[in-house]
Write a protein that holds these residues in place. Structure first.
Motif, PDB file in Angstrom:
ATOM      1  N   UNK A 355      51.722  33.795  50.800  1.00  0.00           N
ATOM      2  CA  UNK A 355      50.305  33.577  50.496  1.00  0.00           C
ATOM      3  C   UNK A 355      49.647  34.812  49.883  1.00  0.00           C
ATOM      4  N   UNK A 356      50.357  35.444  48.977  1.00  0.00           N
ATOM      5  CA  UNK A 356      49.830  36.623  48.294  1.00  0.00           C
ATOM      6  C   UNK A 356      49.068  36.203  47.041  1.00  0.00           C
ATOM      7  N   UNK A 357      47.969  36.865  46.788  1.00  0.00           N
ATOM      8  CA  UNK A 357      47.110  36.493  45.671  1.00  0.00           C
ATOM      9  C   UNK A 357      47.774  36.726  44.319  1.00  0.00           C
ATOM     10  N   UNK A 358      48.782  37.600  44.252  1.00  0.00           N
ATOM     11  CA  UNK A 358      49.420  37.912  42.970  1.00  0.00           C
ATOM     12  C   UNK A 358      50.114  36.705  42.346  1.00  0.00           C
ATOM     13  N   UNK A 359      50.364  35.651  43.123  1.00  0.00           N
ATOM     14  CA  UNK A 359      50.955  34.441  42.566  1.00  0.00           C
ATOM     15  C   UNK A 359      49.900  33.549  41.924  1.00  0.00           C
ATOM     16  N   UNK A 360      48.644  33.750  42.279  1.00  0.00           N
ATOM     17  CA  UNK A 360      47.586  32.836  41.869  1.00  0.00           C
ATOM     18  C   UNK A 360      46.713  33.382  40.749  1.00  0.00           C
ATOM     19  N   UNK A 361      46.193  34.576  40.938  1.00  0.00           N
ATOM     20  CA  UNK A 361      45.176  35.101  40.028  1.00  0.00           C
ATOM     21  C   UNK A 361      45.479  36.548  39.665  1.00  0.00           C
ATOM     22  N   UNK A 362      44.852  36.986  38.585  1.00  0.00           N
ATOM     23  CA  UNK A 362      44.867  38.390  38.210  1.00  0.00           C
ATOM     24  C   UNK A 362      43.715  39.109  38.910  1.00  0.00           C
ATOM     25  N   UNK A 363      43.752  40.421  38.818  1.00  0.00           N
ATOM     26  CA  UNK A 363      42.610  41.198  39.293  1.00  0.00           C
ATOM     27  C   UNK A 363      41.355  40.802  38.522  1.00  0.00           C
ATOM     28  N   UNK A 364      41.533  40.558  37.218  1.00  0.00           N
ATOM     29  CA  UNK A 364      40.427  40.060  36.393  1.00  0.00           C
ATOM     30  C   UNK A 364      40.431  38.536  36.450  1.00  0.00           C
ATOM     31  N   UNK A 371      33.355  37.068  33.423  1.00  0.00           N
ATOM     32  CA  UNK A 371      34.492  37.395  34.273  1.00  0.00           C
ATOM     33  C   UNK A 371      34.122  38.523  35.241  1.00  0.00           C
ATOM     34  N   UNK A 372      34.956  38.686  36.262  1.00  0.00           N
ATOM     35  CA  UNK A 372      34.830  39.855  37.132  1.00  0.00           C
ATOM     36  C   UNK A 372      36.194  40.503  37.315  1.00  0.00           C
ATOM     37  N   UNK A 373      36.181  41.794  37.552  1.00  0.00           N
ATOM     38  CA  UNK A 373      37.398  42.591  37.746  1.00  0.00           C
ATOM     39  C   UNK A 373      37.271  43.305  39.076  1.00  0.00           C
ATOM     40  N   UNK A 374      38.178  43.003  40.005  1.00  0.00           N
ATOM     41  CA  UNK A 374      38.143  43.633  41.336  1.00  0.00           C
ATOM     42  C   UNK A 374      38.702  45.047  41.231  1.00  0.00           C
ATOM     43  N   UNK A 381      34.598  46.331  52.599  1.00  0.00           N
ATOM     44  CA  UNK A 381      33.942  46.567  51.312  1.00  0.00           C
ATOM     45  C   UNK A 381      34.835  46.094  50.171  1.00  0.00           C
ATOM     46  N   UNK A 382      34.194  45.776  49.034  1.00  0.00           N
ATOM     47  CA  UNK A 382      34.890  45.411  47.810  1.00  0.00           C
ATOM     48  C   UNK A 382      34.000  45.789  46.629  1.00  0.00           C
ATOM     49  N   UNK A 383      34.629  46.330  45.577  1.00  0.00           N
ATOM     50  CA  UNK A 383      33.899  46.749  44.384  1.00  0.00           C
ATOM     51  C   UNK A 383      34.390  45.928  43.195  1.00  0.00           C
ATOM     52  N   UNK A 384      33.451  45.330  42.447  1.00  0.00           N
ATOM     53  CA  UNK A 384      33.784  44.518  41.282  1.00  0.00           C
ATOM     54  C   UNK A 384      33.005  44.994  40.057  1.00  0.00           C
ATOM     55  N   UNK A 385      33.652  44.895  38.910  1.00  0.00           N
ATOM     56  CA  UNK A 385      32.960  45.023  37.626  1.00  0.00           C
ATOM     57  C   UNK A 385      32.704  43.611  37.130  1.00  0.00           C
TER      58      UNK A 385
END
Length: 474
Positions: A355-364, A371-374, A381-385
């Motif tokens: 269940x790792x996110x790398x199989x589903x989505x990119x950081x962007x 769009x957003x970039x984590x 905490x979490x920082x997004x552009x």
């Protein structure tokens, strides 16, 4: 008139880490500046046709719409499959949509069925083959395009031709469809000269496909008819009835119709075609240096031969490698022997199992508004552009578990926070308390860029309660 039908579904895993479930290879610029979907649309420019009809899944609808907008490609609608059911039902939805009269469609057009993720180097040859196929399709034949083979490829299905059906020998009756062969058999096919690679591209009249489906797979047709009759229209999106469509079997056009019809013909196509089904296949169709290397991005190669090396950001330096694939994305690095790239799907299966996110989505992550970039994250905490397109807006929403700080880097933001509505310009910031109803909008003519700092006990994307949304997500 021809109505192109572009199938843009699928969640390819063999080109991981660039291709992900929510952003698969058809949306990536793998062989040029444009995405593969945009290239597919562009090669229609020399064919007299209606704007294309797109078929994709709900998860990809905004990506498809945005890439069409970005490339200024008009379209005849975007049909959203409620679930993946292979090509026979997907094309049935398109044929039914075309014959009942969609936006700009005539009553019974010729359907030019294309995949969004194929490479075609010789566009003129592609267009010439389509032109040769038109008389056959107008006469009621179901045309499939056979790629003239250049190697004993074991990764493709084959089509065996029979006698020519016209004096110019531009089209041939189909003798049989053959599954992917072993190497010895593929070499025999190549020597014999009667076999083509099965491209998965077709041309036929919409009504003829429906007729053949009614004869050979009435269950598929019945489910798709009910799905189209119960469809709803959401701006440019056509949403077939989900319950009706889920009753449909998973089947390809070949199995459902082409292997059974008496009217199948094959038109040869020699156009530098590839389905780019692996990193090694992409290396084969890419430009190479004198040592046989394909290098993209910030790459330094030392004593390296016959490699594919791509960087999306960080410097990659290689020394003493041969026949290796190295691909760096924003959140993962993949290294594989070129003759083992088919096993990358096993890595993706492990990522899914964990269940790792790398199989589903990119950081962007792309959204209908931009769009957003984590950029960074940690405990609480979490920082997004965040980049919001001109004139676009996020949904009116609230969060149960997090607060947000917004700092505008460029552009102007219109912010709704509770009962207040106000502007935030460059170098200014604002605070959205936990639980407060809020919205972000870009009223300007340039992209709005901001940094968002989230803080709270839970920061997942599912902690969004949408109250209003122009993109029908509320």
């Amino acid at each position: 008139m021809i109505l192109p039908v572009i199938m843009a579904g699928g969640s390819g895993t063999r080109l991981w880490p660039l291709s992900r479930k929510l952003f698969p290879k058809q949306f990536l610029p793998l062989v040029g500046e444009q995405s593969m979907l945009q290239d597919t649309c562009a090669r229609l420019a020399g064919i007299e046709s209606l704007p294309p009809l797109l078929i994709c899944g709900d998860d990809h609808r905004f990506t498809v719409a945005e890439q069409l907008r970005e490339s200024r490609t008009p379209h005849s609608g975007i049909v959203l499959e409620p679930a993946g059911r292979n090509t026979a039902p997907a094309v049935a939805l398109a044929a039914l949509r075309a014959t009942v009269g969609g936006k700009g469609n005539k009553a019974d057009p010729l359907l030019l069925v294309l995949a969004a993720d194929h490479v075609i180097k010789d566009v003129a040859a592609f267009q010439a083959s389509v032109s040769r196929a038109i008389p056959q399709a107008q006469a009621g034949k179901l045309v499939t395009f056979g790629i003239v083979p250049t190697a004993p490829e074991t990764g493709y299905g084959y089509i065996r031709k029979a006698a020519a059906v016209d004096d110019a020998e531009a089209a041939f009756a189909v003798e049989e469809f053959v599954e992917k062969p072993n190497l010895d058999t593929a070499q025999e096919y190549l020597r014999g000269g009667d076999f083509y690679w099965n491209s998965g591209m077709f041309l036929f009249r919409a009504s003829r496909y429906i007729e053949e489906l009614r004869q050979f797979r009435p269950d598929i047709l019945s489910a798709c008819e009910a799905a189209i009759q119960g469809a709803s229209i959401d701006v440019d999106f056509v949403r077939p009835n989900k319950d009706a469509f889920l009753a449909c079997e998973d089947e390809s056009i070949d199995y459902a119709v082409m292997e059974h019809t008496r009217d199948a013909v094959v038109v040869p196509m020699d156009c530098g075609w590839s389905d780019v089904g692996s990193w090694s296949a992409l290396w084969e169709v890419s430009e190479k240096d004198a040592d046989g290397n394909t290098a993209r991005g910030d790459v330094i190669l030392q004593d390296t031969r016959n490699c594919f090396v791509q960087s999306d950001g960080r410097l990659i330096a290689t020394v003493g490698l041969e026949s290796i694939v190295v691909v760096e994305s924003d959140d993962a690095i993949m290294v594989a022997a070129k003759d083992r790239v088919q096993d990358i799907k096993k890595v993706v299966e492990r990522l899914k199992a964990e269940q790792r996110s790398e199989a589903q989505v990119h950081r962007k992550v792309y959204r209908p508004w931009g769009y957003y970039d984590s950029i960074d994250n940690g405990a609480r905490f979490q920082v997004k552009r965040i980049v919001v397109n001109p004139g676009a807006q996020l949904s009116l929403q609230m969060h149960h578990h997090r607060a947000e700080h917004w700092i505008v880097v460029s552009g102007t933001a219109m912010v709704t926070c509770g009962e207040k509505e106000f502007m935030v310009t460059e170098n200014q910031s604002t605070y959205i308390p936990l639980g407060e109803v809020h919205r972000l909008e870009n009223p300007g003519s340039i992209p709005l860029e901001l940094i968002e700092v989230q803080s709270g006990s839970y920061l997942g994307e599912d902690d969004i309660v949408r109250l209003e949304d122009r993109y029908a997500r509320a």
